[in-house]
Structure formats: structure tokens, C-alpha cells
Design an enzyme around this catalytic site. Structure first.
Site, PDB file in Angstrom:
ATOM      1  CB  SER A 114      30.545  31.276  64.762  1.00 46.11           C
ATOM      2  OG  SER A 114      30.681  29.938  65.109  1.00 46.11           O
ATOM      3  CG  ASP A 236      22.960  27.879  63.165  1.00 47.59           C
ATOM      4  OD1 ASP A 236      23.630  26.912  62.712  1.00 47.59           O
ATOM      5  OD2 ASP A 236      23.469  28.896  63.657  1.00 47.59           O
ATOM      6  CG  HIS A 264      26.803  28.660  62.198  1.00 48.00           C
ATOM      7  ND1 HIS A 264      26.139  28.922  63.390  1.00 48.00           N
ATOM      8  CD2 HIS A 264      28.110  28.812  62.459  1.00 48.00           C
ATOM      9  CE1 HIS A 264      27.038  29.209  64.321  1.00 48.00           C
ATOM     10  NE2 HIS A 264      28.238  29.158  63.774  1.00 48.00           N
TER      11      HIS A 264
END
Lengths: 282, 549
Positions: A114, A236, A264
Site C-alpha cells: 500500500s 481492490d 487490498h
């Protein structure tokens, strides 16, 4: 599972040169595995190094695995948190470089989830020699939609998230009770915290969320000189496929791999697929 | 209702599907990727969807707002994967019609034997009322925060030192800039008072603080001395403060802190101290002056006392003078009677002796007569004085020829002494209106003095000189003279010039005094001129023409 909950004390500065030992403590650095080649795992927003627990074991036999928490996350030294330093991703990139320097790491394989993808990009632009390969899980250079750019979110979506987090971050009773009663530093609260996994200090989480979701690193992508991999989940919400494609397009020497996965956090929900994709790249 | 009844009710089989669908909460089951596989009717009612629209067609995430989706992805799913359950998330669900339902959301993971996630079972409870209260409470809290900030801002700007001391340990909870300025460079905030300013421990101020905390009674200090350091390492300085300690109370009216308002007045107090020092000096000076004054008063009193005793002495003296005058007067009077008899006897004896030619007896008789005359003159002098002093002297004015009187007096003087040569200048038979006997005694006094204070054989010059409105008589001798400082005193009563030359000269010092009194009563003048060793001239003058008749 170890849990901690510390009330946030703002405005601690740590601009001074910090010795090696205290960096390792400050960032709760853990080194596992027997290999020569170092793999450095950097957690994303909202969790800490424990989020890697489903995949690290797959690498410890062949690699030296380095785990750490950003300052303000996990079991890092909360007193080292500075709301000034960590008001941009550069502050977090410095944490990354600090860890590399403290352990004299060179040519590491970096795995960033991320927001850590962009933190890795920033660190590798600054010190390319520290990095051999970069692996990005669900990267996004910008979460907000822009002209000719689909980040996935409008500003009002993010505002609703921040509001949501303010009232809900660690479970309703644990968040609202202190918010309403005004006694967030009641120590016994931590013992009964409902959802204790990856519990980060709410104040830090709030600022980290804003830094993460309002950052725009599109211009940095082209500066990266290190070979990299983008792991993109097919479904996602946080980092839609279009974003992964944008990253692949703008990063020199980047390979995009699509994972058949929802969400995610494929390293949590689909650890096997994630391990395989990483192995294939390195 | 007995136990039997309960058992009867419980024995009726309950339909699990009915319990599930009619539960007072929503149930939903979805796959790891969020695909909904089952939902109860309660939830369907809330959302406005039919089972057909929801199950197998929608994902759980699509019921959430965008913010909720991020939370769901970033927090809920990892948490559920790791922990196996999630409790009490406050989520907003989007209904089919676009409205929002607030729910509390809890979930458990359904895993296979290998720990793999198969599905998620979730319960949703209606949180709408609670959410509303929650919003109200949050808003109230936000308002309170704003108020607190305004209050803090206000405190910060008060033009006095303000601090808030929290709890029994008196922890600095709030310190405004002016308060901090009292201790520049000392860390106060969040520290207990005794840690931040340890020097107050042994000061009365500490007990005062404790008292205010204990009793809740406000304390106002005026120009109180509190020795304090300004900086951490600085010296303890004597500082003065005006301040108020006021108890802060909680909602149960119990003291839970102190409010301190303070203004340092050290400069003022010190400045006034200097003024007071000046004032004290002035005071000391005043006291000295007062002391001096008192001394002066004492001296004055002494002087008054001296004066009083002097007055007393004078009074005594005057009394004794009067006694003496009385005595002299009486004595003179008593002496005069036998002397008059003696004079008469001498005159009779002289008459009987006439014809006998015994020269010794004749000579003796003459000398006795002279001595009686001298004694009579002396006694008359004393009598004159007593009359003078008692105001009994009578001036008997008669017209007479001054030349004749002078001649008579010279002759009379020559009766007792023939040792000097008298030279007389007359004044053309001038007549004066005066007491002939008394003026005669003045002339006799002048003449006898001239004889007494000059050597035998020298000249005594008597002059009478008529001027336009007075007649002046002078008697000049060639005797010892007098010093100028003695000259004026010659006319004082009993004054006699003390010197080797005068010691053997008889006299009481009354003649010139009586003479000056007589001349004064005639409105005339009397004076003397003299040169030591060369001789003296005594003058008197009497008015003529306008003399009272």
C-alpha cells in the site's frame, strides 16, 4: 498476541542524529531467517509488521528477513513520533533509510504494501544503492481522482473516511466512549480494546491516513532507477486496477502482475498467491 | 405462571428459520470476497432490498459508503483474517432508496480445517438512536472544546499571571504567558507545583495553597513576600506579589484544583520601600529636631526657671532693699535727734566759752561743730535717699539768686576744708525757681567731691553760665579723674569707683545719685566730663524763664 495502547503525546522531535541501537528499538526492527540476501518488508497504513505474518515464513529459509514498524505504528517508540516530521511520506522514507543504515543494509529486496510502495519509491530515489529490487503490493501514487487520472476517490469520500475513522477506528465503544467522555488516556481501556489487531495510536493513525490519502507521488515515479514489481489485485477498492496500470506505465523497469484476489491486502487474504508472485520476481 | 407453564411453552418446537428471520437484529453471511450469500428479513426490511436483489448479486462492501469501504478493506478484513472476529464497528449501510442506516457491526470468520477463510457471519444491530445521541454528544463535546479553547484563549490573554493547578498535587494544567514570565526559562506546564517550584515547600504560601484546596476559601494576598527563583538555576530572590488563590470545583462542588491570579509588585514595593526609607530618614530627622526642640524647651524652661529665680532674687532683693531703706530711713531719723541735741549743746557751750581765751577749748569747740555739721549732712543725705525712693521727697520751689547760693555753699565747704583754692565765675545774678536747699545740697555734693578726689592745694573752678533757656553750673577739679566706663555709673546709687586711689576715700556712693534725682525732679540735666589722671568736671543745668512758679 501482544497488544499495546499508548496515549499520544504530540510534538516530540527526533531530528537529532539517532544512534543505531535506538533506531532498532525506535522502529521495533526484527531480523529473521538465515539467507544472505536481505528482504525488507514495509507495512502499509493501518497495520504494522504483524501483517506480514502469513508470508514471511515462506522466505526465512532462503533470505534474511527484516521487519520493522514505522514510528507511530505497532510497537515503535511512540515518543519518537513528530507530527511535523511525519506530516509527509518523506518522514516515513527516512525511517526506511534509517533502518537500512542501522543494519548496514545494501542491495535489499524491498517489499512494500500500500502506502509503503510510494515510501519505498521515495527512499530508493534518495539512496538507490540500498535497493536491489522493489516489490509493491497495491501501490497508488495518488488516491484522489484528478484530471485525466483515476485514483479511485473523491475528496468527499476521503473526508467520510476520516470522519469514519475518528468515530470508529478501533471499534465503536473504544473510540466513542473516550471521544465523548474525554478520557482517552484511561489506561484500563487498552485491556478491553475490542479489535486489538494492528492497533495504532488513534492520533497517529488519523495523521497517517491524511498523509497517505492526500499524497501525490505521480511525479516521483519516473525518477526511480531500481527494478520493481507491482502486484495488483483484480478487485481492490483502494487501489483499482487502473492505478496499478498507471504505476506500471510511469515507473521505469516495472513489471505488473495481476493477482486474482479481492481486496487490498492479498498478503493476508491470499498469502499463497502473493508468495508465489514475489518468488517469481526475485 | 408456574414452571409447568414455562416447560409447556418451551416444549413447542421453535422454527430456526423463523428465529433467524424475525430476530430483532440483522444477520448477513458473505464470502471472503464480500459476495452476500444470506441475509435475514429484518436486515432486508431495513435495507429495502428483496432477498433476490441482494443474495448472489451484491457484495457486502457495496452496502457501505466509500469511507466505510476503505475501513472495510484496510481494517475489517485484515482484522477478521488475523483475529477471526470483529466486534462493534459502527458502519453506515446504504439502503436501496439511498438513505443511510447506522448499525453496529460484528462478525465472525467461518474457517475450514486448515484455517482458510470460508465465509463471514455478521450481525448488525440498529444503532440509529444511539448514533443520534452520539452525534449530539460529540457536538456537545465539540462545543465544550471550543468553549474550553475560548476560555483558554481568554486565560492566555488576561493581563495578569494566570495558572490552573490541577488536583491535590497542584499540577500546572494551564499557564498563561504572563504567569510564565514570572519564571522565564522554568518548565511549569504538566508538572506538580513542588516539582516545578520546589522552593515554595517551606514557605507559608504552601500552607495557604493547601488551606485553599482543603477549605475552598479564596485567599487574596497583598504584597506578599515570596522568595522565588526566576530561572531554574537562578538565585532565590525576594519577590512581592498581589494574588488570588481560588478553589476550582468539579460538578459535585468538590475542590479539584486551584486558580491562581497573580501580579508581581516587587518593583512597586521596592520603590515604595525607598520612599519609606526616605520617609524614615525624614522621620529620624524630625525626631532629632523634636529632640532638639525639647532640649530647647528644657533650656527655655531652665531659662524661665532662672528668670523666675532671678525675679525671685530681684523680688527678695527689692524686699531687702526696702527693708534696708526703711532701716536707713529710721536709723537716720533716730540718729538725727541726738545730733540736733548735740548741736544745740555745742552752740550753748560755745556761747559760754566766749570770753575765755583758752585757745584749745575754742578750737576744739569749732572742730566739734564741724564734725556735727558733717554728720548732719550725711544723715540728711540718707534721709534724702529714703524720701526719694519712697516718693516722699518734696520739691519746694522758690525764686532765688543762684550766684548767692553758690557763694554760700563754697563758704560752707571752706568751713570744713581749707586745702583747696576755689575760683568762681558767676552768672550775672541769675535767678531760678527751684528748691533752694536741695539745689544747695547738689552744689555741696559737687564741691565736696572735688575736694575729696583731688590733691590739696589744687584748684576747684566753679562756673555758672546762663544760657538762653537754662542756667548751667559746673565744678571742675584737677584730681584723679574717672574712666569713661565709670563716668555714667557715677550717678547710680551706691556706686563707687573701685581703685587703689579711691580705697581710702570715705563715702557711701549716694551723693551723686541723690543729686541726679534732685536735678531730674527739676527737669534739669546732670552729667560729668572727666579724663583719668587730669581731673573731672561735673555739670548740672536748670531750666530758666519757663520754670513753674
Amino acid at each position: 498476541m501482544v497488544f499495546y495502547y499508548v496515549y499520544f503525546h504530540p510534538a516530540h522531535s527526533c531530528n537529532q542524529l539517532t544512534p543505531m541501537k535506538s533506531i532498532l528499538e525506535r522502529n521495533n526492527v526484527n531480523v529473521l531467517g538465515d539467507g544472505e540476501q536481505v528482504m525488507l518488508f514495509a507495512h502499509g497504513f493501518g497495520c504494522d509488521q504483524r501483517s506480514w505474518q502469513f508470508i514471511v515464513n515462506a522466505f526465512t529459509a532462503d533470505y534474511k528477513v527484516v521487519l520493522f514498524d514505522y514510528v507511530g505504528s505497532g510497537e515503535s517508540d511512540l515518543s519518537a513520533y513528530s507530527s511535523i516530521k511525519y506530516d509527509s511520506l518523506d518522514g516515513y522514507a527516512q525511517d526506511l533509510l534509517d533502518v537500512c543504515e542501522a543494519l548496514s543494509l545494501n542491495q535489499v529486496i524491498f517489499v512494500g504494501h500500500s502506502v509503503s510502495a510510494m515510501i519505498g519509491v521515495l527512499a530508493a530515489i534518495q539512496k538507490p544503492e540500498y535497493f536491489k529490487k522493489l516489490i509493491f503490493i497495491g501501490p497508488s501514487p495518488r488516491y484522489l481522482n484528478d484530471e485525466n487520472y483515476t485514483g479511485g476517490f473523491d475528496r468527499k469520500d476521503l473526508e467520510s473516511l476520516f470522519e469514519f475513522m475518528d468515530s470508529n477506528y478501533l471499534g465503536w465503544s473504544n473510540t466513542m466512549a473516550p471521544a465523548i467522555m474525554g478520557n482517552p488516556d484511561r489506561p484500563e481501556l487498552g485491556d478491553f480494546l475490542t479489535n486489538s489487531f494492528c492497533a495504532t495510536d488513534p492520533e497517529v493513525a488519523r495523521q497517517f491516513a491524511r498523509v497517505t490519502f492526500f499524497s501525490d507521488n505521480r511525479a516521483d515515479l519516473g525518477k526511480l532507477q531500481v527494478e520493481s514489481l507491482t502486484l495488483q489485485c483484480t478487485d481492490d477498492v483502494i487501489a483499482p486496477q487502473a492505478v496499478g496500470e498507471f504505476v506500471q506505465l510511469h515507473l521505469p523497469q516495472n513489471k505488473l502482475v495481476l493477482l486474482e484476489a479481492t481486496g487490498h491486502c492479498p498478503h493476508i487474504s491470499e498469502p499463497e498467491k502473493t508468495i508465489q508472485a514475489i518468488r517469481d520476481f526475485i | 405462571m408456574g414452571e409447568e407453564n414455562n416447560n409447556k411453552l418451551l416444549s413447542v418446537p421453535m422454527d430456526p428459520e423463523r428465529l433467524y428471520h424475525q430476530a430483532p437484529c440483522g444477520y448477513i453471511t458473505f464470502l471472503p470476497d464480500g459476495a452476500i450469500i444470506k441475509a435475514n428479513e429484518t436486515l432486508l426490511n431495513w435495507l429495502g432490498y428483496t432477498a433476490g436483489e441482494l443474495v448472489g448479486r451484491m457484495k457486502f462492501g457495496s452496502l457501505l459508503s466509500k469511507g466505510g469501504q476503505i475501513h472495510y478493506e484496510m481494517f475489517f478484513r485484515p482484522m477478521l483474517n488475523v483475529s477471526g472476529s470483529v466486534k462493534e464497528l459502527s458502519y453506515e449501510l446504504q439502503t436501496k432508496s439511498g438513505t443511510v442506516i447506522h448499525v453496529l457491526f460484528g462478525a465472525v470468520a467461518i474457517k475450514d480445517e486448515q484455517g482458510g477463510l470460508l465465509a463471514v457471519n455478521a450481525i448488525l444491530t440498529d444503532n440509529r438512536d444511539r448514533k443520534r445521541y452520539e452525534q449530539d454528544l460529540l457536538q456537545a463535546r465539540k462545543r465544550a472544546e471550543v468553549e474550553k479553547q475560548r476560555l483558554t484563549h481568554f486565560f492566555m490573554q488576561i493581563p495578569a499571571g494566570v495558572c490552573v493547578l490541577d488536583g491535590p498535587d497542584l499540577v500546572f494544567e494551564l499557564v498563561n504567558p504572563l504567569y510564565q514570565q514570572l519564571f522565564p526559562g522554568r518548565a511549569l506546564l504538566h508538572k506538580p507545583l513542588l516539582d516545578a517550584v520546589p522552593e515554595v515547600r517551606n514557605q507559608p504560601i504552601w500552607n495557604i495553597l493547601m488551606d485553599v484546596y482543603r477549605t475552598g476559601q479564596t485567599f487574596a494576598g497583598n504584597e506578599l513576600l515570596i522568595p522565588l527563583r526566576r530561572t531554574e538555576e537562578g538565585p532565590i530572590e525576594n519577590r512581592y506579589f498581589n494574588f488570588i488563590y481560588q478553589a476550582r470545583t468539579n460538578e459535585f462542588d468538590a475542590v479539584d484544583g486551584l486558580l491562581v491570579f497573580v501580579i508581581e509588585v516587587t518593583a512597586t514595593v521596592l520603590a515604595r520601600g525607598e520612599i519609606e526609607e526616605g520617609y524614615r530618614e525624614q522621620q529620624a530627622l524630625n525626631e532629632e529636631l523634636a529632640a532638639t526642640n525639647e532640649e530647647l524647651n528644657a533650656t527655655n524652661e531652665e531659662l524661665s526657671e532662672t528668670q523666675r529665680s532671678l525675679q525671685q532674687m530681684i523680688a527678695n532683693f527689692e524686699a531687702s532693699e526696702r527693708q534696708k531703706d526703711g532701716f536707713i530711713g529710721m536709723a537716720s531719723h533716730e540718729l538725727k535727734t541726738p545730733l540736733t541735741s548735740l548741736n544745740a549743746i555745742l552752740q550753748v557751750a560755745s556761747l559760754k566759752l566766749k570770753g575765755t581765751a583758752d585757745p584749745f577749748l575754742n578750737n576744739a569747740m569749732a572742730k566739734a561743730g564741724i564734725q556735727v555739721k558733717r554728720m548732719t549732712a550725711m544723715i540728711n543725705g540718707f534721709l534724702d535717699i529714703t524720701r526719694l525712693e519712697s516718693g516722699k521727697m518734696q520739691i519746694d520751689h522758690k525764686k532765688f539768686n543762684l550766684d548767692e547760693l553758690i557763694k554760700e555753699m563754697i563758704e560752707e565747704t571752706q568751713l570744713t576744708t581749707r586745702s583747696h583754692i576755689f575760683q568762681v565765675t558767676t552768672c550775672d545774678q541769675a535767678t531760678v525757681s527751684a528748691d533752694r536747699d536741695k539745689i544747695g545740697s547738689v552744689i555741696t555734693n559737687f564741691l565736696s567731691n572735688a575736694v575729696k578726689y583731688s590733691a590739696a592745694g589744687t584748684n576747684v573752678i566753679v562756673n555758672c553760665f546762663l544760657k538762653s533757656n537754662e542756667v548751667e553750673v559746673s565744678v571742675q577739679d584737677e584730681g584723679i579723674g574717672a574712666k569713661p566706663e565709670d563716668l555714667q555709673k557715677l550717678f547710680d546709687r551706691y556706686y563707687r569707683v573701685e581703685s587703689a586711689d579711691t580705697r581710702n576715700i570715705a563715702g557711701f556712693g549716694i551723693g551723686l545719685y541723690v543729686s541726679s534725682e534732685i536735678i531730674r525732679q527739676h527737669d534739669g540735666r546732670i552729667w560729668a566730663e572727666s579724663e583719668l589722671g587730669k581731673g573731672s568736671t561735673f555739670y548740672f543745668s536748670l531750666p530758666v524763664g519757663n520754670a513753674p512758679n
